[in-house]
Design a protein around this motif. Structure first.
Motif, short mmCIF file in Angstrom:
data_model
loop_
_atom_site.label_atom_id
_atom_site.label_comp_id
_atom_site.label_asym_id
_atom_site.label_seq_id
_atom_site.Cartn_x
_atom_site.Cartn_y
_atom_site.Cartn_z
N LYS A 167 0.84 -1.13 0.02
CA LYS A 167 0.17 0.03 0.14
C LYS A 167 0.80 1.20 -0.14
N VAL A 168 0.25 2.27 -0.54
CA VAL A 168 0.99 3.60 -0.50
C VAL A 168 0.59 4.66 0.31
N VAL A 169 1.22 5.31 1.10
CA VAL A 169 0.70 6.22 1.96
C VAL A 169 1.44 7.40 1.49
N VAL A 170 0.68 8.64 1.50
CA VAL A 170 1.27 9.90 1.15
C VAL A 170 0.95 10.93 2.30
N LEU A 171 2.13 11.48 3.10
CA LEU A 171 2.16 12.32 4.25
C LEU A 171 2.31 13.68 3.56
N PHE A 172 1.28 14.63 3.70
CA PHE A 172 1.34 15.89 3.06
C PHE A 172 1.68 17.13 4.09
N GLU A 173 2.86 17.72 3.74
CA GLU A 173 3.29 18.95 4.80
C GLU A 173 3.19 20.31 4.02
N ASP A 174 2.72 21.27 4.56
CA ASP A 174 2.64 22.53 4.02
C ASP A 174 3.86 23.38 3.91
N SER A 175 4.40 23.93 2.73
CA SER A 175 5.64 24.70 2.81
C SER A 175 5.24 25.98 2.94
N GLN A 176 3.95 26.43 2.70
CA GLN A 176 3.58 27.76 2.44
C GLN A 176 4.25 28.56 1.46
N ALA A 177 4.90 27.80 0.51
CA ALA A 177 5.85 28.42 -0.65
C ALA A 177 6.98 29.33 0.00
N ARG A 178 7.47 28.76 1.42
CA ARG A 178 8.55 29.57 2.07
C ARG A 178 9.84 28.39 2.23
N PRO A 179 10.86 28.82 1.88
CA PRO A 179 12.03 27.88 1.98
C PRO A 179 12.29 27.34 3.22
N GLU A 180 12.26 28.08 4.25
CA GLU A 180 12.68 27.78 5.68
C GLU A 180 11.62 26.66 6.09
N VAL A 181 10.26 26.99 5.75
CA VAL A 181 9.08 26.28 6.19
C VAL A 181 9.32 24.75 5.44
N GLY A 182 9.45 25.00 3.92
CA GLY A 182 9.87 23.74 3.34
C GLY A 182 10.73 22.81 3.69
N LEU A 183 11.81 23.28 4.25
CA LEU A 183 12.98 22.72 4.63
C LEU A 183 12.59 21.85 6.06
N SER A 184 12.12 22.61 6.88
CA SER A 184 11.48 21.98 8.27
C SER A 184 10.65 21.01 7.76
N ALA A 185 9.82 20.95 6.86
CA ALA A 185 8.75 19.90 6.30
C ALA A 185 9.48 18.68 6.09
N ALA A 186 10.71 19.04 5.29
CA ALA A 186 11.68 18.02 4.59
C ALA A 186 12.16 17.20 5.77
N GLN A 187 12.83 17.94 6.74
CA GLN A 187 13.39 17.22 7.89
C GLN A 187 12.52 16.40 8.82
N LYS A 188 11.32 16.78 8.98
CA LYS A 188 10.33 16.29 9.56
C LYS A 188 9.84 14.87 8.90
N LEU A 189 9.80 14.99 7.71
CA LEU A 189 9.27 13.77 6.85
C LEU A 189 10.45 12.50 6.62
N ILE A 190 11.59 13.11 6.70
CA ILE A 190 12.64 12.13 6.39
C ILE A 190 13.25 11.44 7.97
N LEU A 191 13.23 12.44 8.83
CA LEU A 191 13.96 12.04 10.26
C LEU A 191 12.74 11.50 11.14
N ARG A 192 11.86 11.97 11.09
CA ARG A 192 10.64 11.60 12.08
C ARG A 192 9.79 10.39 11.24
N ASP A 193 9.35 10.77 10.05
CA ASP A 193 8.20 9.91 9.64
C ASP A 193 8.84 9.06 8.68
N LYS A 194 10.28 8.90 8.45
CA LYS A 194 11.02 7.79 7.63
C LYS A 194 10.38 7.78 6.22
N VAL A 195 10.03 8.80 5.40
CA VAL A 195 9.50 8.68 4.29
C VAL A 195 10.62 8.01 3.22
#
Length: 188
Positions: free
Chosen positions: A66-94
């Motif tokens: 099965k495929v699961v997609v976890l969505f994170e809001d970047s608000q079109a802001r680089p610093e928010v997008g980077l934080s989202a990427a860190q969360k998805l990779i480090l915590r959520d293990k995408v």
């Protein structure tokens, strides 16, 4: 999502993948500037996800997952997008990151972190030439970063060549010989 599925089969096949599901992290502008596009893409991914999972998921090494997609809001802001990427990779293990779906500055901001995390990254729709230049500058480091959309200059070239061809074929006419190509000037 079909292209993402093909990448999964290639990237995850033969790996020590032990989860029964494939987890994709999708970073996009779900609020703020560009949110209409982000929400549309999110809804499209959700429909595709339902269809894929209704058929048992994606087959990798002979096993349907099965495929699961976890969505994170970047608000079109680089610093928010980077934080989202860190969360998805480090915590959520995408397994794979789609990011940013629309904002070039966000895609550029997360490229280093995603590449250094040895994850596959799909840039979605950003058109900045700088993304392609960054990939080309170090193919070893950015070998897992996939840019799918034309660069902005390619859109202009394609428009010009298409109009020139249509004029030459007399498929359209421009009696005043002036045609304007208008596009937005945003972070897209």
């Amino acid at each position: 999502l079909t292209l993402v599925a093909c990448l999964f089969v290639t990237v995850l096949s033969g790996s020590a993948q032990t989860r029964d599901e494939i987890v994709i992290g999708a970073i996009g502008p779900f609020s703020g500037p560009g949110s209409a596009n982000g929400i549309d893409l999110r809804q499209g991914l959700e429909v595709a996800l339902q269809e894929i999972n209704a058929e048992g998921g994606i087959e990798i090494d002979g096993k349907k997952r099965k495929v699961v997609v976890l969505f994170e809001d970047s608000q079109a802001r680089p610093e928010v997008g980077l934080s989202a990427a860190q969360k998805l990779i480090l915590r959520d293990k995408v397994d794979i990151v789609i990011g940013d779906m629309f904002s070039s500055s966000v895609a550029l901001a997360i490229m280093d972190f995603v590449a250094d995390s040895n994850k596959v990254m799909l840039t979605g729709n950003p058109v900045s030439q700088e993304i392609a230049k960054k990939i080309a500058s170090d193919l070893k480091r950015y070998g897992n970063v996939w840019k799918f959309m034309f660069n902005a200059d390619a859109f202009a070239t394609s428009t010009y060549e298409t109009i020139s061809y249509l004029l030459a074929q007399k498929a359209i006419s421009a009696p005043n010989k002036t045609i304007a190509h208008i596009s937005e000037e945003t972070d897209y």
